[in-house]
Design a protein around this motif. Sequence first.
Motif, mmCIF file in Angstrom:
data_model
loop_
_atom_site.group_PDB
_atom_site.id
_atom_site.type_symbol
_atom_site.label_atom_id
_atom_site.label_comp_id
_atom_site.label_asym_id
_atom_site.label_seq_id
_atom_site.Cartn_x
_atom_site.Cartn_y
_atom_site.Cartn_z
ATOM 1 N N LEU A 257 17.150 14.928 21.067
ATOM 2 C CA LEU A 257 17.395 14.065 19.914
ATOM 3 C C LEU A 257 16.956 14.732 18.609
ATOM 4 O O LEU A 257 17.654 14.640 17.591
ATOM 5 N N GLU A 258 15.828 15.421 18.636
ATOM 6 C CA GLU A 258 15.350 16.121 17.440
ATOM 7 C C GLU A 258 16.309 17.232 17.024
ATOM 8 O O GLU A 258 16.592 17.399 15.840
ATOM 9 N N GLU A 259 16.808 17.990 17.983
ATOM 10 C CA GLU A 259 17.739 19.084 17.659
ATOM 11 C C GLU A 259 19.048 18.523 17.122
ATOM 12 O O GLU A 259 19.644 19.093 16.207
ATOM 13 N N ALA A 260 19.508 17.416 17.676
ATOM 14 C CA ALA A 260 20.742 16.794 17.188
ATOM 15 C C ALA A 260 20.591 16.386 15.718
ATOM 16 O O ALA A 260 21.506 16.603 14.915
ATOM 17 N N VAL A 261 19.448 15.831 15.360
ATOM 18 C CA VAL A 261 19.199 15.464 13.969
ATOM 19 C C VAL A 261 19.099 16.719 13.108
ATOM 20 O O VAL A 261 19.685 16.809 12.024
ATOM 21 N N HIS A 262 18.352 17.703 13.594
ATOM 22 C CA HIS A 262 18.134 18.949 12.844
ATOM 23 C C HIS A 262 19.451 19.645 12.503
ATOM 24 O O HIS A 262 19.640 20.109 11.384
ATOM 25 N N MET A 263 20.375 19.700 13.466
ATOM 26 C CA MET A 263 21.639 20.414 13.240
ATOM 27 C C MET A 263 22.747 19.508 12.715
ATOM 28 O O MET A 263 23.859 19.946 12.523
ATOM 29 N N LYS A 264 22.421 18.229 12.526
ATOM 30 C CA LYS A 264 23.405 17.238 12.066
ATOM 31 C C LYS A 264 24.603 17.182 13.017
ATOM 32 O O LYS A 264 25.764 17.247 12.605
ATOM 33 N N ALA A 265 24.294 17.061 14.308
ATOM 34 C CA ALA A 265 25.334 17.038 15.345
ATOM 35 C C ALA A 265 26.213 15.803 15.199
ATOM 36 O O ALA A 265 25.732 14.711 14.906
ATOM 37 N N ASP A 266 27.509 16.005 15.408
ATOM 38 C CA ASP A 266 28.470 14.902 15.464
ATOM 39 C C ASP A 266 28.584 14.366 16.885
ATOM 40 O O ASP A 266 29.005 13.237 17.096
ATOM 41 N N LEU A 267 28.241 15.239 17.843
ATOM 42 C CA LEU A 267 28.432 14.904 19.253
ATOM 43 C C LEU A 267 27.438 15.668 20.108
ATOM 44 O O LEU A 267 27.176 16.850 19.862
ATOM 45 N N ILE A 268 26.916 14.999 21.113
ATOM 46 C CA ILE A 268 26.115 15.645 22.155
ATOM 47 C C ILE A 268 26.941 15.552 23.428
ATOM 48 O O ILE A 268 27.371 14.460 23.809
ATOM 49 N N VAL A 269 27.191 16.690 24.060
ATOM 50 C CA VAL A 269 27.916 16.716 25.333
ATOM 51 C C VAL A 269 26.931 17.175 26.389
ATOM 52 O O VAL A 269 26.383 18.274 26.294
ATOM 53 N N MET A 270 26.710 16.326 27.378
ATOM 54 C CA MET A 270 25.757 16.688 28.423
ATOM 55 C C MET A 270 26.244 16.208 29.781
ATOM 56 O O MET A 270 27.065 15.297 29.864
ATOM 57 N N THR A 271 25.757 16.845 30.809
ATOM 58 C CA THR A 271 26.094 16.418 32.158
ATOM 59 C C THR A 271 24.963 15.569 32.700
ATOM 60 O O THR A 271 23.844 15.595 32.204
ATOM 61 N N HIS B 63 18.282 8.156 28.097
ATOM 62 C CA HIS B 63 17.521 8.061 26.854
ATOM 63 C C HIS B 63 18.329 8.614 25.686
ATOM 64 O O HIS B 63 18.332 8.042 24.595
ATOM 65 N N VAL B 64 18.999 9.723 25.908
ATOM 66 C CA VAL B 64 19.804 10.323 24.845
ATOM 67 C C VAL B 64 20.925 9.375 24.443
ATOM 68 O O VAL B 64 21.161 9.137 23.254
ATOM 69 N N VAL B 65 21.615 8.795 25.426
ATOM 70 C CA VAL B 65 22.702 7.855 25.130
ATOM 71 C C VAL B 65 22.182 6.675 24.311
ATOM 72 O O VAL B 65 22.815 6.250 23.339
ATOM 73 N N ARG B 66 21.031 6.149 24.688
ATOM 74 C CA ARG B 66 20.490 4.970 23.998
ATOM 75 C C ARG B 66 20.004 5.255 22.581
ATOM 76 O O ARG B 66 20.149 4.421 21.692
ATOM 77 N N TYR B 67 19.404 6.424 22.349
ATOM 78 C CA TYR B 67 18.713 6.645 21.094
ATOM 79 C C TYR B 67 19.354 7.669 20.154
ATOM 80 O O TYR B 67 18.874 7.816 19.023
ATOM 81 N N ALA B 68 20.396 8.344 20.560
ATOM 82 C CA ALA B 68 21.037 9.332 19.690
ATOM 83 C C ALA B 68 21.670 8.652 18.485
ATOM 84 O O ALA B 68 22.197 7.545 18.587
ATOM 85 N N LYS B 69 21.624 9.337 17.362
ATOM 86 C CA LYS B 69 22.228 8.822 16.136
ATOM 87 C C LYS B 69 23.674 9.295 15.988
ATOM 88 O O LYS B 69 24.321 9.001 14.989
ATOM 89 N N CYS B 70 24.171 10.032 16.980
ATOM 90 C CA CYS B 70 25.549 10.501 16.971
ATOM 91 C C CYS B 70 26.196 10.109 18.300
ATOM 92 O O CYS B 70 25.533 9.566 19.177
ATOM 93 N N SER B 71 27.466 10.398 18.444
ATOM 94 C CA SER B 71 28.151 10.107 19.687
ATOM 95 C C SER B 71 27.623 10.981 20.811
ATOM 96 O O SER B 71 27.201 12.108 20.579
ATOM 97 N N VAL B 72 27.650 10.447 22.038
ATOM 98 C CA VAL B 72 27.210 11.189 23.215
ATOM 99 C C VAL B 72 28.293 11.076 24.272
ATOM 100 O O VAL B 72 28.762 9.979 24.580
ATOM 101 N N LEU B 73 28.677 12.217 24.810
ATOM 102 C CA LEU B 73 29.654 12.261 25.895
ATOM 103 C C LEU B 73 28.932 12.768 27.137
ATOM 104 O O LEU B 73 28.428 13.887 27.153
ATOM 105 N N VAL B 74 28.862 11.926 28.162
ATOM 106 C CA VAL B 74 28.231 12.316 29.420
ATOM 107 C C VAL B 74 29.335 12.691 30.386
ATOM 108 O O VAL B 74 30.188 11.881 30.718
ATOM 109 N N VAL B 75 29.301 13.944 30.821
ATOM 110 C CA VAL B 75 30.304 14.473 31.741
ATOM 111 C C VAL B 75 29.703 14.488 33.139
ATOM 112 O O VAL B 75 28.661 15.085 33.361
ATOM 113 N N ARG B 76 30.370 13.820 34.057
ATOM 114 C CA ARG B 76 29.875 13.800 35.449
ATOM 115 C C ARG B 76 30.282 15.085 36.136
ATOM 116 O O ARG B 76 31.385 15.583 35.971
ATOM 117 N N HIS B 77 29.379 15.594 36.962
ATOM 118 C CA HIS B 77 29.623 16.827 37.717
ATOM 119 C C HIS B 77 30.552 16.521 38.881
ATOM 120 O O HIS B 77 30.466 15.530 39.527
#
Length: 141
Positions: A96-110, A127-141
């Motif tokens: 979450l801190e890095e997303a704010v630092h880099m001004k991320a538009d999207l976090i993509v994580m598995t 936790h990331v989905v709940r608290y991120a200030k940007c969109s989050v895409l969770v990709v299932r393996h």
Amino acid sequence: MFKSILVPIDLADTDLAKPAIATAATLSQTWSGVVRLLNVLPMTPVMLAEYVPADFDEQQRQTSEEALAIVARESGIDPARISSVVRQGGIYHEILEEAVHMKADLIVMTSHRPAMRTYFLGSNAGHVVRYAKCSVLVVRH
């Protein structure tokens, strides 16, 4: 739309991250965006500090940076549009801190398939989905 994409990676299981990296590569190409790979190192517990070398944290960071560089090269993303960073601390907090630092538009994580224990304890992805200030895409393996 998605100009700045963050992809957290667990270097202990890079195969799990491949779908997220592929998704981020496609999105970054579509939107002419940039991708940042992130690895979070845990803090060395105080009770173990006397048993590890004085430069243990720095060695871990260097090893992680080298591994992320390899993942970045193998990602197929234009080297001018991909970067990597290693942070140390709690996993979801540092994501979450890095997303704010880099001004991320999207976090993509598995994420692993949910298990009974994650319904009660929560997961880093949760936790990331709940608290991120940007969109989050969770990709299932």
